[in-house]
Design an enzyme around this catalytic site. Structure first.
Site, PDB file in Angstrom:
ATOM      1  CB  SER A  87      14.437 -20.545 -23.255  1.00 32.03           C
ATOM      2  OG  SER A  87      15.102 -21.372 -24.178  1.00 32.03           O
ATOM      3  CD  GLU A 129       9.180 -19.408 -28.930  1.00 35.85           C
ATOM      4  OE1 GLU A 129      10.354 -19.098 -28.652  1.00 35.85           O
ATOM      5  OE2 GLU A 129       8.246 -19.324 -28.108  1.00 35.85           O
ATOM      6  CG  HIS A 160      13.597 -18.574 -27.980  1.00 33.51           C
ATOM      7  ND1 HIS A 160      12.601 -19.336 -27.425  1.00 33.51           N
ATOM      8  CD2 HIS A 160      14.714 -18.836 -27.239  1.00 33.51           C
ATOM      9  CE1 HIS A 160      13.073 -20.027 -26.411  1.00 33.51           C
ATOM     10  NE2 HIS A 160      14.348 -19.726 -26.266  1.00 33.51           N
TER      11      HIS A 160
END
Length: 546
Positions: free
Chosen positions: A222, A341, A456
């Site tokens: 990320s 995600e 995610h």
């Protein structure tokens, strides 16, 4: 949120702030621990489960007082043995509900947070070094979170694992010309500068921990993955890293990524809120500055489509070019995403099936079109497809696969592609076309229990082998499939660090991505630890002319 971990979780207040002791009296156990003797000074660590661990190692001077909003300063060497059995303070932060999926409550937080942690199988030898930059939107996270404990990865992969704390939020990413450092001329990206300072510390000191300073892999997820893309292209950082792993990195571009001038108004608004000047922010109490900035961010984001300039910016010094347009350096690249995600922010459930508070999803076609249009302009303003064309393409593709076509499901797919999958695919394709080794993956192993999707952060407990930790067991699963997947991923990541080619006992060497973008290594799910498909979401991606 029952069943989510060892401790109760709630958005963090500042009552837990505590400055770490720089030198602690060693306990009897600590006095029996391993001693590393890097140039920085002797460090006494611990040896749990056969892996040597050294925690809370300062790599720069505390960024407090006049050193707030300054480039990281070198820390003098110390005499005697420094206790490295306990982690340092986490950066000051407030964790939103969805981020508690990954991050437990830090034991302590403070502005004096520039420390790193090392796990190594032995102090002798020259092993590959893997330096982890945690994610968290440049606002949350720490180097000793349960998910990124480096012990299992160091043991199975025979590598040295390093995790880094860096300045976050308003203390790490406020930008203004009046804050320009007199030595480096940088006026922004304090947290990115911290990451580079940690890499420089590793270059000088890691040999004393059994690591090879000439074989360093920088990996992150990320915001941490984006940090890899921020750091690697800068010529000033040449020689610090030799391989790159980018997990779910969002390669930002305008208007999400402003320049110093574009971010200055925000710093001025924060200073006005605190009744001071921008330079005067160096003297504001850290807790009050953090709290005031969070309130400002809510107001600013509501007025600016959610965009708040507390993030890395293209300043021409620390980050010479925006990540989306930057060419990565000539070295092996491993890059990828999770299948869903967007679920992390918009549709996350706990293992019992209860919804974790998140961001609002579209409720009808009109709101879906508005949100897709705004996302397209922020992510890919040069794309010619209209929001209507995008929605229609995604609806047609989902229907063809027998999937959901409601506005929420279409938004999840479009957000995942626009913010993550397209960037990973284009970066891998461009890197392969330049003649460099590039490996593209998609993590497809679903969450356990009554949760749904592959959000995610879902891959992190498998990269580090922490999926059996009590904080993740109910969310990630602990069965034979999960054990096999964690082993394959730890082998894949560590073999990439060693040779530049990911491989594992089951499935052998990965397939590299072709210069046209074909070749996606799917990780987990019904097909086992790894299998290869030519492309993912081919029909949807056609709308972007890919």
């Amino acid at each position: 949120m029952a069943g989510f971990g060892r401790r109760a979780m709630w958005p963090l207040g500042l009552a837990t702030l505590a400055a770490p002791a720089l030198l602690r009296a060693g306990t009897a156990a600590a006095q029996d621990g391993p001693v590393a003797r890097p140039p920085a000074g002797a460090l006494r660590g611990a040896a749990p489960d056969g892996v040597l661990a050294f925690k809370g190692i300062p790599y720069a001077a505390p960024p407090v007082g006049p050193l707030r909003y300054r480039s990281p300063q070198r820390l003098p060497t110390w005499a005697g043995e420094r206790d490295a059995t306990r982690a340092g303070a986490a950066p000051i932060q407030t964790i939103p509900p969805w981020a508690t999926w990954l991050y437990d409550r830090p034991a302590q937080m403070g502005e004096d947070c520039l420390t790193l942690n090392i796990w190594t199988p032995a102090l002798e030898g020259r092993r590959p070094v893997m330096v982890w930059i945690h994610g968290g939107a440049w606002r949350t996270g720490e180097g000793v979170a349960a998910g990124n404990d480096g012990a299992a990865l160091a043991r199975l992969g025979d590598v040295v694992v390093v995790t880094v704390n860096y300045r976050l939020g308003a203390l790490g990413f406020l930008a203004h010309p009046a804050l320009k450092d007199p030595e480096t001329r940088a006026a922004a990206n304090w947290g990115v500068q911290d990451q580079v300072a940690a890499l420089r510390w590793v270059k000088v000191n890691i040999a004393a921990f059994g690591g090879d300073p000439d074989n360093v892999t920088l990996f992150g997820q990320s915001a941490g993955g984006t940090s890899v893309a921020n750091i690697a292209p800068n010529p000033a950082n040449r020689g610090l890293i030799h391989k790159m792993i980018i997990q779910s990195g969002a390669f930002l571009g305008p208007p999400d990524l402003p320049d110093v001038a574009g971010a200055a108004a925000y710093a001025e608004a924060l200073a006005a809120r605190l009744g001071t000047t921008v330079p005067g922010l160096r003297d504001a109490p850290a807790e009050g500055l953090h709290t005031a900035e969070l309130a400002l961010a809510r107001e600013w984001g509501a007025q600016n489509g959610g965009r708040v300039p507390v993030l890395p910016i293209a300043d021409g010094v620390v980050i010479p070019a925006v990540p989306r347009g930057a060419r990565l350096p000539a070295m092996p690249l491993l890059i990828g995403t999770t299948r869903d995600e967007a679920v992390f922010w918009y549709d996350l459930l706990d293992p019992e099936g209860r919804r974790i508070p998140g961001l609002p999803s579209p409720t009808d076609d009109a709101s879906l079109l508005r949100m897709v249009g705004a996302l397209k302009e922020g992510s890919r303003p040069r794309a010619t497809a209209t929001a209507e064309a995008v929605v229609e393409a995604y609806r047609r593709a989902a229907a063809g696969r027998g999937g959901a076509t409601d506005p929420n499901a279409l938004w999840m797919a479009a957000y995942t592609d626009l913010r993550f999958r397209l960037d990973a695919l284009e970066t891998a394709r461009r890197h392969a076309a330049s003649g460099q080794p590039a490996f593209l993956y998609e993590f497809v192993h679903p969450l356990a229990g009554k949760a749904r999707g592959v959000p995610h952060c879902a891959e992190i407990p498998f990269v580090f082998g922490t999926h059996t930790d009590p904080y993740f067991a109910a969310k990630s699963g602990t069965g034979p499939a999960e054990v096999a997947l964690a082993k394959a991923m730890m082998q894949g990541w560590s073999s990439f660090a060693r040779t530049g080619v990911p491989s594992s006992d089951e499935g052998g060497a990965w397939q590299a991505v072709a210069s046209g973008g074909e070749g996606v290594n799917l990780l987990g799910g019904e097909g086992g630890p790894r299998r290869v498909v030519p492309v993912v979401r081919a029909e949807e991606l056609e709308v972007w002319n890919l």
